[in-house]
Scaffold this motif. Sequence first.
Motif, PDB file in Angstrom:
ATOM      1  N   LEU A  73     -30.041   7.977 -63.988  1.00 42.74           N
ATOM      2  CA  LEU A  73     -30.810   9.014 -63.420  1.00 42.74           C
ATOM      3  C   LEU A  73     -29.729  10.132 -62.858  1.00 42.74           C
ATOM      4  O   LEU A  73     -29.908  11.279 -62.574  1.00 42.74           O
ATOM      5  CB  LEU A  73     -31.681   8.779 -62.331  1.00 42.74           C
ATOM      6  N   SER A  74     -28.550   9.974 -63.451  1.00 38.38           N
ATOM      7  CA  SER A  74     -27.209  10.780 -62.971  1.00 38.38           C
ATOM      8  C   SER A  74     -26.812  11.583 -64.211  1.00 38.38           C
ATOM      9  O   SER A  74     -26.681  11.128 -65.411  1.00 38.38           O
ATOM     10  CB  SER A  74     -26.214   9.906 -62.479  1.00 38.38           C
ATOM     11  N   PRO A  75     -26.795  12.859 -64.224  1.00 37.03           N
ATOM     12  CA  PRO A  75     -26.650  13.583 -62.885  1.00 37.03           C
ATOM     13  C   PRO A  75     -28.147  14.354 -62.321  1.00 37.03           C
ATOM     14  O   PRO A  75     -28.075  14.731 -61.219  1.00 37.03           O
ATOM     15  CB  PRO A  75     -25.706  14.766 -63.183  1.00 37.03           C
ATOM     16  N   PRO A 120     -27.565  16.358 -48.573  1.00 34.93           N
ATOM     17  CA  PRO A 120     -28.289  17.548 -48.755  1.00 34.93           C
ATOM     18  C   PRO A 120     -27.391  18.682 -48.368  1.00 34.93           C
ATOM     19  O   PRO A 120     -26.688  18.860 -47.415  1.00 34.93           O
ATOM     20  CB  PRO A 120     -29.239  17.332 -47.779  1.00 34.93           C
ATOM     21  N   GLY A 121     -27.358  19.736 -49.257  1.00 31.20           N
ATOM     22  CA  GLY A 121     -26.579  20.999 -48.986  1.00 31.20           C
ATOM     23  C   GLY A 121     -25.097  20.798 -49.332  1.00 31.20           C
ATOM     24  O   GLY A 121     -24.309  21.574 -49.316  1.00 31.20           O
ATOM     25  N   GLY A 122     -24.792  19.374 -49.675  1.00 31.26           N
ATOM     26  CA  GLY A 122     -23.265  19.179 -49.910  1.00 31.26           C
ATOM     27  C   GLY A 122     -22.906  19.251 -51.432  1.00 31.26           C
ATOM     28  O   GLY A 122     -23.862  19.357 -52.435  1.00 31.26           O
ATOM     29  N   LYS A 123     -21.652  19.044 -51.954  1.00 32.24           N
ATOM     30  CA  LYS A 123     -21.462  19.024 -53.256  1.00 32.24           C
ATOM     31  C   LYS A 123     -21.529  17.396 -53.632  1.00 32.24           C
ATOM     32  O   LYS A 123     -21.283  16.619 -52.909  1.00 32.24           O
ATOM     33  CB  LYS A 123     -19.923  19.728 -53.538  1.00 32.24           C
ATOM     34  N   PRO A 124     -21.649  17.175 -54.909  1.00 32.20           N
ATOM     35  CA  PRO A 124     -21.367  15.865 -55.330  1.00 32.20           C
ATOM     36  C   PRO A 124     -19.967  15.076 -55.133  1.00 32.20           C
ATOM     37  O   PRO A 124     -18.835  16.033 -55.388  1.00 32.20           O
ATOM     38  CB  PRO A 124     -21.725  15.809 -56.966  1.00 32.20           C
ATOM     39  N   LEU A 125     -19.569  14.126 -54.609  1.00 32.73           N
ATOM     40  CA  LEU A 125     -18.357  13.610 -54.213  1.00 32.73           C
ATOM     41  C   LEU A 125     -18.124  12.058 -54.679  1.00 32.73           C
ATOM     42  O   LEU A 125     -19.041  11.703 -54.460  1.00 32.73           O
ATOM     43  CB  LEU A 125     -18.114  13.921 -52.678  1.00 32.73           C
ATOM     44  N   ASP A 126     -16.720  11.687 -55.040  1.00 29.87           N
ATOM     45  CA  ASP A 126     -16.686  10.475 -55.176  1.00 29.87           C
ATOM     46  C   ASP A 126     -16.755   9.866 -53.907  1.00 29.87           C
ATOM     47  O   ASP A 126     -16.399  10.423 -52.861  1.00 29.87           O
ATOM     48  CB  ASP A 126     -15.224  10.425 -55.887  1.00 29.87           C
TER      49      ASP A 126
END
Length: 317
Positions: free
Chosen positions: A231-233, A294-300
């Motif tokens: 299901l990513s991204p 929520p409201g953030g960026k995708p991060l490692d």
Amino acid sequence: MSQKLRIAFMGSPDIAVGVLKALIAAGHDIACVYSQPPRPAGRGKKLTPTAVHAFADSQGLEVRTPKSLKKAPEQEAFAALNLDAAVVVAYGLILPQAVLDAPRLGCLNMHASILPRWRGAAPIQRAIMAGDTETGVDAMLMDAGLDTGPVLASRRTPISTEDTAGSVHDRLMELAADLAPFALAGLADGSLTPEAQPEEGITYAHKLGPADQKVDWNRPAREVDCQIRGLSPFPGAWCEWLPPGSTSPVRLKLLDSRRSGCETSAPAGMILDDNLLVACGDGGAVRLTRLQKPGGKPLDADMFLNGQPIPPDTMLF
């Protein structure tokens, strides 16, 4: 040198853009491009054309965006193009029999699976979610059924335990761009013979919905890992957790993972270490490697934990 054909191209998402580019590069006459109508997108809900529509505009091609092809005027307008063939890639509309019959050579669909496995709307995601080890693109002559037509030619690619729907999508986009001109030429000169799909092994890639996205940690680690990567991204698997001192759960979008070889008797959903290793229902575990709040960026995971530690023994649900 393949013969120049008069074709319509019918597609919407970015996986179709590479195919359109390849057909233009092959020298075919693109009489018209059909795509889904523009839809509201972004915070401003501005009407935004599909990726295919935007690219076709940049090439000066005529673009049509009907909401349906079921009515006679749309079918007559399509027939009036006097096409040799239509090439279809993730268009998103059903083609009535009158449309299928209009081009001299028929309608050729680039479908992102190894047919008859994963007929339908979400073949890339469903293949990964099911743990398939291979997928591909089939060039199929369309008939009235759902991805039931005979296959002219195929391209294949393995699915690794590190693949996401995004990475497989990108490879299939390249394979489809290579396959489409080849299959179209073979259809035109008769060098490729359509072969009926096998009667066995039929599965359906049903459209993804909210029920597919929430992670159930009671499931086996292999299934959880495949769900997250499949299901990513988009649309993204998710779960929730309750930060210390908070009374409201926070949703975490899970964008990548790796299945761990460890065995545990911890409850399903429990964080087992400082690096987001999560217990699953079969005694296995999955390590979360990319997340988004929520409201953030995708991060490692390491960057995510720098800003939002999630300690061992925390429960995800």
